[in-house]
Motif scaffolding. Structure first.
Motif, PDB file in Angstrom:
ATOM      1  N   ASN A 150       0.786  -1.376   0.081  1.00  0.00           N
ATOM      2  CA  ASN A 150       0.045   0.018   0.059  1.00  0.00           C
ATOM      3  C   ASN A 150       0.913   0.988  -0.232  1.00  0.00           C
ATOM      4  N   CYS A 151       0.512   2.290  -0.998  1.00  0.00           N
ATOM      5  CA  CYS A 151       1.576   3.127  -1.053  1.00  0.00           C
ATOM      6  C   CYS A 151       0.784   4.479  -0.541  1.00  0.00           C
ATOM      7  N   ILE A 152       1.163   5.301   0.246  1.00  0.00           N
ATOM      8  CA  ILE A 152       0.648   6.475   0.661  1.00  0.00           C
ATOM      9  C   ILE A 152       1.657   7.593   0.312  1.00  0.00           C
ATOM     10  N   VAL A 153       0.950   8.730  -0.112  1.00  0.00           N
ATOM     11  CA  VAL A 153       1.878  10.000  -0.374  1.00  0.00           C
ATOM     12  C   VAL A 153       1.440  11.127   0.024  1.00  0.00           C
ATOM     13  N   PRO A 154       1.709  11.618   1.127  1.00  0.00           N
ATOM     14  CA  PRO A 154       1.445  13.007   1.904  1.00  0.00           C
ATOM     15  C   PRO A 154       2.255  14.156   1.308  1.00  0.00           C
ATOM     16  N   MET A 155       1.436  15.101   0.807  1.00  0.00           N
ATOM     17  CA  MET A 155       2.104  16.110   0.102  1.00  0.00           C
ATOM     18  C   MET A 155       1.690  17.586   0.532  1.00  0.00           C
ATOM     19  N   GLY A 156       2.553  18.584   0.451  1.00  0.00           N
ATOM     20  CA  GLY A 156       1.923  19.906   0.675  1.00  0.00           C
ATOM     21  C   GLY A 156       1.469  20.592  -0.476  1.00  0.00           C
ATOM     22  N   ASP A 157       0.913  21.592  -0.431  1.00  0.00           N
ATOM     23  CA  ASP A 157       0.313  22.163  -1.925  1.00  0.00           C
ATOM     24  C   ASP A 157       1.369  22.816  -2.779  1.00  0.00           C
ATOM     25  N   GLY A 158       2.588  23.123  -2.382  1.00  0.00           N
ATOM     26  CA  GLY A 158       3.684  23.602  -3.031  1.00  0.00           C
ATOM     27  C   GLY A 158       4.399  22.265  -3.765  1.00  0.00           C
ATOM     28  N   ASP A 159       4.642  21.273  -2.863  1.00  0.00           N
ATOM     29  CA  ASP A 159       5.194  20.028  -3.128  1.00  0.00           C
ATOM     30  C   ASP A 159       4.266  19.345  -4.201  1.00  0.00           C
ATOM     31  N   ALA A 160       2.914  19.211  -3.929  1.00  0.00           N
ATOM     32  CA  ALA A 160       2.178  18.468  -4.943  1.00  0.00           C
ATOM     33  C   ALA A 160       1.790  19.248  -6.365  1.00  0.00           C
ATOM     34  N   LEU A 161       1.810  20.599  -6.285  1.00  0.00           N
ATOM     35  CA  LEU A 161       1.251  20.979  -7.444  1.00  0.00           C
ATOM     36  C   LEU A 161       2.039  22.104  -7.994  1.00  0.00           C
ATOM     37  N   ALA A 162       3.267  22.622  -7.354  1.00  0.00           N
ATOM     38  CA  ALA A 162       4.187  23.565  -8.129  1.00  0.00           C
ATOM     39  C   ALA A 162       5.357  22.609  -8.627  1.00  0.00           C
ATOM     40  N   ILE A 163       6.309  22.387  -7.939  1.00  0.00           N
ATOM     41  CA  ILE A 163       7.249  21.724  -8.082  1.00  0.00           C
ATOM     42  C   ILE A 163       6.927  20.051  -8.695  1.00  0.00           C
ATOM     43  N   GLY A 164       5.685  19.873  -8.116  1.00  0.00           N
ATOM     44  CA  GLY A 164       5.546  18.555  -8.289  1.00  0.00           C
ATOM     45  C   GLY A 164       4.316  18.340  -9.490  1.00  0.00           C
ATOM     46  N   GLY A 165       3.864  19.340  -9.865  1.00  0.00           N
ATOM     47  CA  GLY A 165       2.605  19.267 -10.613  1.00  0.00           C
ATOM     48  C   GLY A 165       2.702  18.490 -11.830  1.00  0.00           C
ATOM     49  N   ASN A 166       3.780  17.990 -12.516  1.00  0.00           N
ATOM     50  CA  ASN A 166       4.010  17.432 -13.649  1.00  0.00           C
ATOM     51  C   ASN A 166       3.731  16.137 -13.021  1.00  0.00           C
ATOM     52  N   HIS A 167       4.223  15.619 -12.082  1.00  0.00           N
ATOM     53  CA  HIS A 167       4.235  14.135 -11.578  1.00  0.00           C
ATOM     54  C   HIS A 167       2.917  13.868 -11.151  1.00  0.00           C
ATOM     55  N   PHE A 168       2.189  14.835 -10.558  1.00  0.00           N
ATOM     56  CA  PHE A 168       0.895  14.662 -10.129  1.00  0.00           C
ATOM     57  C   PHE A 168      -0.236  14.337 -11.296  1.00  0.00           C
ATOM     58  N   ILE A 169       0.015  15.287 -12.205  1.00  0.00           N
ATOM     59  CA  ILE A 169      -0.964  14.885 -13.241  1.00  0.00           C
ATOM     60  C   ILE A 169      -0.862  13.435 -13.777  1.00  0.00           C
ATOM     61  N   HIS A 170       0.426  13.070 -14.117  1.00  0.00           N
ATOM     62  CA  HIS A 170       1.018  11.821 -14.799  1.00  0.00           C
ATOM     63  C   HIS A 170       0.652  10.528 -13.859  1.00  0.00           C
ATOM     64  N   ALA A 171       0.717  10.860 -12.800  1.00  0.00           N
ATOM     65  CA  ALA A 171       0.468   9.674 -11.547  1.00  0.00           C
ATOM     66  C   ALA A 171      -1.130   9.459 -11.802  1.00  0.00           C
ATOM     67  N   ALA A 172      -2.056  10.561 -11.754  1.00  0.00           N
ATOM     68  CA  ALA A 172      -3.266  10.411 -12.086  1.00  0.00           C
ATOM     69  C   ALA A 172      -3.857   9.902 -13.540  1.00  0.00           C
ATOM     70  N   ARG A 173      -2.990  10.200 -14.408  1.00  0.00           N
ATOM     71  CA  ARG A 173      -3.209   9.864 -15.683  1.00  0.00           C
ATOM     72  C   ARG A 173      -3.014   8.288 -15.852  1.00  0.00           C
ATOM     73  N   ARG A 174      -2.077   7.772 -15.219  1.00  0.00           N
ATOM     74  CA  ARG A 174      -1.763   6.147 -15.233  1.00  0.00           C
ATOM     75  C   ARG A 174      -2.710   5.561 -14.370  1.00  0.00           C
ATOM     76  N   ASN A 175      -3.527   6.183 -13.608  1.00  0.00           N
ATOM     77  CA  ASN A 175      -4.373   5.616 -12.567  1.00  0.00           C
ATOM     78  C   ASN A 175      -3.584   4.308 -11.805  1.00  0.00           C
TER      79      ASN A 175
END
Lengths: 266, 382
Positions: free
Chosen positions: A86-111
């Motif tokens: 089980n993999c859980i990823v806690p993130m802050g708003d900058g971490d998830a959606l500024a510097i990590g925005g690209n990884h966020f949308i691609h992880a979502a895309r892969r489901n």
């Protein structure tokens, strides 16, 4: 198991300021894992950089405290290489959606079956109060001394558009809902996103005159409402809480196992 | 041809070496001239139950393989200069957290987008110092497909032995060139498997406490030992620490475990070195032209020798100094503006006798290019 059995006491005291919402999120997360009865050896927590990312160190799971914004990329490697975890990823708003925005949308895309928890305090706390991509227009921050002109992302809409198959939102005021939503997110087979509005009294609250931690939490009660409520119709500015997306779409690791079967047949 | 002999590209030789070494997880992003590595592994890995994933960029590619290494897999990514630049942050994370992984950089002309389809050896110093902070690194290279295969196997062995990222610095010329590769029988080349802890469940496991030999036994994520991995300075439990002693000891360990074993890690080949007056030092594709020059001049009675470096980092300074002690002059042949030249000058007793033969225009350095420089050094004119 008692809640304290999930905590690494050796790591305490934690680094969070008095009144920080992140402890409430951590507590809700522990309760979710406890209620689901998941073996600690089957839990991996991957985090990036920031106040929120420190959650991973405090919990007695396999924990990977990585680099800013990249937690979901590391987690993708962990999950795909050993899908039983089980993999859980806690993130802050900058971490998830500024510097990590690209990884966020691609992880979502892969489901891919990872649970992303976005702890949204609308500010960079660890570096002392700079605006984030979730701060929004009019916010006062150390890097927006004349007030912010940057639009904010809507995490729910972004996650949905990118392909996440479970998307939910709540706040630290609604502590029981945190546990409930995280339980459902972990159980969900696919990429799940739980946005939790979490107060930062030290930086956001002080600069934006939102009062104490208690005042900020009370404000969460006032500015949010359950999805589709009557109040929302009357006041469209209210932020909705609850589950926005819950769909069954092909999950990445399961699909990859099919590729292995196909390739092995030759 | 032997049934184990294939007529393939250098990039495929790297793939064969990686699979022989036990690679079972690859993450990558397309980039010329390394793309064939990803393409072949996309097909080959699932055939043996392994996994391939195309990530959103090179940053994510290196992050993903570090994650997969922690669950107990042998992992690799492949890229070229621009992608290698993007990987530098995660590279230092792998150094700091001591995660075994292999990073292939098939070098092309730079800086920036440069000449994507032409060869270069311009990333030698980036491999050494591209990422932030003091650290040690292992970087290997090769000049022909048989060596690419063996050096790739060795990269995995070194990554596991020293718990470190290992960089394979190939170049577009060998990467895209076709020549025969004979794949050794299983068991012919030694394979180093991961050293896992023998500490039993319920007993305190210290993931970052080096043994006397400097090695750190690992425990896979998902196994019975739950521990913390962080890029922060950490103690033997993997817990963040800002104690000066913890910082000092960790940094010394990270550097010493590799630098103190530079002679052991050094891989190189020697040609006609027994009585060489003039020593050529080269590596990768450039070593092919260098060898041609040495053999050609030997026929004419000139005492030329060649040291072909396969380990670039840690730089084998002691070995170079000793091998060049009796030479009249040393010529470094490389396709950059003197990145290894600098190291050679620092190593030898007479740095004023070290010269450079290079090309930086994207064209493969020829024996004639080297000969022209050689004649200038010898005072014979071009």
């Amino acid at each position: 198991m008692a809640v304290k059995d999930y905590i690494r006491e050796r790591f305490l005291p934690h680094i969070w300021c008095p009144g920080c919402g992140h402890g409430t999120v951590m507590s809700g997360l522990i309760r979710a894992v406890e209620q689901l009865g998941i073996n600690k050896n089957d839990m991996v927590m991957v985090s990036g950089i920031g106040c929120s990312a420190r959650i991973s160190g405090y919990l007695d799971f396999h924990t990977l405290h990585t680099i800013h914004g990249r937690a979901l990329a590391f987690a993708t490697g962990v999950k795909l290489s050993k899908p039983d975890l089980n993999c859980i990823v806690p993130m802050g708003d900058g971490d998830a959606l500024a510097i990590g925005g690209n990884h966020f949308i691609h992880a979502a895309r892969r489901n891919i079956d990872i649970t992303a928890i976005v702890m949204n305090n609308r500010i960079y706390g660890m570096t002392g109060g700079q605006f984030s991509p979730l701060s929004g227009i009019g916010v006062n921050a150390t890097t927006a001394p004349y007030l912010n002109i940057d639009n904010a992302f809507d995490v729910v809409k972004l996650a949905k558009a990118a392909g996440a198959t479970f998307v939910a939102r709540t706040t630290t005021y609604h502590a029981k809902q945190i546990t409930d939503l995280i339980m459902q997110a972990i159980t969900h087979k696919g990429f799940s996103v739980v946005e939790i509005l979490s107060q930062c009294p030290t930086h956001f609250g002080r600069k934006n005159k939102e009062g104490s931690a208690v005042d900020m939490m009370k404000r969460y009660r006032e500015i949010t409402t359950p999805i589709g409520s009557k109040k929302k119709k009357e006041n469209p500015d209210l932020i909705e809480r609850g589950i926005f997306v819950q769909e069954n779409n092909p999950e990445y690791c399961i699909e990859y196992d099919k590729i292995i079967k196909k390739a092995m047949k030759g | 041809m032997n049934k184990n002999t294939k007529f393939i590209q250098g990039n495929e030789a790297c793939v064969e070496g990686a699979l022989y070494a036990g690679l079972d997880f690859f993450a990558g992003y397309p980039i010329t001239p390394s793309t064939e590595i990803a393409e072949h592994l996309a097909k080959r890995l699932p055939e043996k139950g392994g996994k391939f994933i195309q990530m959103e960029d090179e940053i994510a590619s290196l992050c993903a393989i570090i994650g997969a290494s922690l669950t107990g897999h042998k992992v690799m990514t492949a890229t070229s200069g621009p992608g290698f630049s993007l990987m530098q942050e995660a590279l230092s994370y792998a150094v700091m957290t001591e995660i075994p992984c292999v990073i292939v950089d098939v070098q092309r002309g730079g800086p920036s987008t440069g000449i994507p389809t032409h060869g270069s050896q311009g990333d030698v110093n980036q491999a050494r110092w591209g990422t932030h902070g003091d650290h040690a690194i292992i970087a290997l290279t090769a000049s022909n497909h048989q060596d690419i295969f063996e050096v790739t196997v060795n990269a995995f062995n070194l990554a596991e032995t020293y718990r470190t990222p290992v960089i394979l610095l190939f170049d577009e010329i060998t990467g895209h060139m076709r020549e025969p590769l004979t794949i050794p029988e299983k068991g012919k080349l030694e394979l180093v498997q991961r050293l896992r802890t023998s500490v039993k469940q319920g007993v305190d496991y210290h993931p970052y406490l080096p043994r006397e030999d400097g090695r750190l036994p690992m425990s896979d994520f998902g196994d019975v030992h739950r521990y913390n991995v962080t890029g922060l300075v950490h103690d033997m439990w993997g817990f963040p620490s800002s104690e000066p002693k913890a910082a000092y000891e960790l940094l010394r360990h990270l550097v010493d475990k590799i630098e103190n074993r530079a002679n052991k890690i050094a891989m190189f080949k020697e040609y006609h070195m027994e009585d060489a007056e003039c020593v050529l030092i080269s590596y990768g594709a450039s070593a092919r032209s260098s060898l041609h020059v040495v053999e050609d001049r030997r026929i004419r009675g000139e005492r030329l020798g060649l040291i072909e470096l396969q380990t670039l980092w840690p730089f084998p300074s002691d070995i170079i100094r000793e091998k060049c002690a009796d030479s009249k002059y040393v010529m470094v042949v490389e396709q950059n503006m003197g990145q290894i030249l600098h190291e050679v000058k620092l190593s030898v007793d007479r740095p004023d006798r070290v010269f450079l033969a290079n090309r930086i225009d994207g064209v493969f350095i020829t024996p004639l290019d080297i000969m022209n420089i050689l004649r200038l050094i010898q005072g014979k004119g071009v």
